[in-house]
Design a protein around this motif. Structure first.
Motif, short mmCIF file in Angstrom:
data_model
loop_
_atom_site.label_atom_id
_atom_site.label_comp_id
_atom_site.label_asym_id
_atom_site.label_seq_id
_atom_site.Cartn_x
_atom_site.Cartn_y
_atom_site.Cartn_z
N THR A 41 -26.58 63.78 -96.68
CA THR A 41 -27.49 62.66 -96.43
C THR A 41 -27.59 62.32 -94.94
O THR A 41 -28.53 61.63 -94.54
CB THR A 41 -27.09 61.40 -97.22
OG1 THR A 41 -25.76 61.04 -96.87
CG2 THR A 41 -27.20 61.65 -98.71
N ALA A 42 -26.66 62.81 -94.14
CA ALA A 42 -26.78 62.60 -92.70
C ALA A 42 -27.95 63.40 -92.14
O ALA A 42 -28.54 63.03 -91.12
CB ALA A 42 -25.48 63.02 -92.00
N GLU A 43 -28.31 64.49 -92.83
CA GLU A 43 -29.41 65.34 -92.37
C GLU A 43 -30.72 65.04 -93.08
O GLU A 43 -31.79 65.22 -92.51
CB GLU A 43 -29.04 66.80 -92.56
CG GLU A 43 -27.87 67.19 -91.69
CD GLU A 43 -27.63 68.68 -91.68
OE1 GLU A 43 -28.55 69.44 -92.02
OE2 GLU A 43 -26.51 69.07 -91.33
N ARG A 44 -30.63 64.60 -94.34
CA ARG A 44 -31.85 64.39 -95.11
C ARG A 44 -31.58 63.39 -96.24
O ARG A 44 -30.69 63.59 -97.04
CB ARG A 44 -32.29 65.72 -95.69
CG ARG A 44 -33.68 65.73 -96.24
CD ARG A 44 -34.13 67.15 -96.49
NE ARG A 44 -35.45 67.13 -97.10
CZ ARG A 44 -35.94 68.11 -97.80
NH1 ARG A 44 -35.24 69.21 -98.00
NH2 ARG A 44 -37.14 68.02 -98.32
N CYS A 45 -32.36 62.33 -96.29
CA CYS A 45 -32.19 61.32 -97.34
C CYS A 45 -32.94 61.72 -98.59
O CYS A 45 -34.15 61.97 -98.54
CB CYS A 45 -32.70 59.96 -96.86
SG CYS A 45 -31.66 59.21 -95.62
N PRO A 46 -32.26 61.76 -99.72
CA PRO A 46 -32.94 62.09 -100.97
C PRO A 46 -33.70 60.88 -101.51
O PRO A 46 -33.41 59.74 -101.15
CB PRO A 46 -31.79 62.46 -101.91
CG PRO A 46 -30.65 61.62 -101.41
CD PRO A 46 -30.82 61.56 -99.92
N ASP A 47 -34.64 61.16 -102.39
CA ASP A 47 -35.33 60.08 -103.10
C ASP A 47 -34.42 59.51 -104.18
O ASP A 47 -34.48 58.32 -104.49
CB ASP A 47 -36.61 60.60 -103.76
CG ASP A 47 -37.58 61.15 -102.73
OD1 ASP A 47 -37.92 60.41 -101.78
OD2 ASP A 47 -37.98 62.32 -102.86
N LEU A 48 -33.57 60.39 -104.74
CA LEU A 48 -32.67 60.01 -105.82
C LEU A 48 -31.37 60.77 -105.67
O LEU A 48 -31.37 61.96 -105.37
CB LEU A 48 -33.30 60.34 -107.18
CG LEU A 48 -32.42 60.17 -108.42
CD1 LEU A 48 -32.15 58.69 -108.69
CD2 LEU A 48 -33.07 60.81 -109.64
#
Length: 120
Positions: A41-48
């Motif tokens: 999540t430090a690189e890419r935030c998920p929707d879920l």
């Protein structure tokens, strides 16, 4: 569709959820530890996030605390092996929108994924 992060220490569950959610058109990332979830999540935030409570290292609640600062708008579905109302209350306070008991009921999981992704 949506970007979903599945975090579970059981390889069979990660594989099953990756295949199933991909069939529904979602992009799926996986991790097996709490630390991996934080790093992803430090690189890419998920929707879920579909997040197991019992993880090696950081547990699911610790992951939620760390990720909430980075990804404030993501939704969370927590996987649990047993009912624990104290943990569930803390999880809800940290933004968990739904819980699924193991073994996973696929129809329930898909319905909850759809509902969480459609909610504001």
């Amino acid at each position: 569709m949506a970007l979903i992060l599945v975090v579970d220490d059981e390889a069979s569950i990660r594989s099953f959820l990756r295949r199933t959610l991909s069939l529904y058109g979602h992009e799926v990332m996986v991790g097996e530890t709490g630390l991996q979830a934080v790093e992803i999540t430090a690189e890419r935030c998920p929707d879920l996030m579909i997040l197991d409570y019992n993880l090696p290292g950081l547990d699911g609640l610790e992951v939620l605390e760390a990720v909430a600062r980075r990804c404030p708008s993501h939704k969370v579905l927590m996987l649990t092996g047993r009912e624990d109302h104290e943990v569930e209350d803390r999880a809800v306070a940290l933004g968990v929108g739904a819980f699924v008991q193991k073994p996973i009921d696929l129809n329930r999981l898909i319905a909850l994924v759809d509902a969480l992704l459609e909610s504001p």
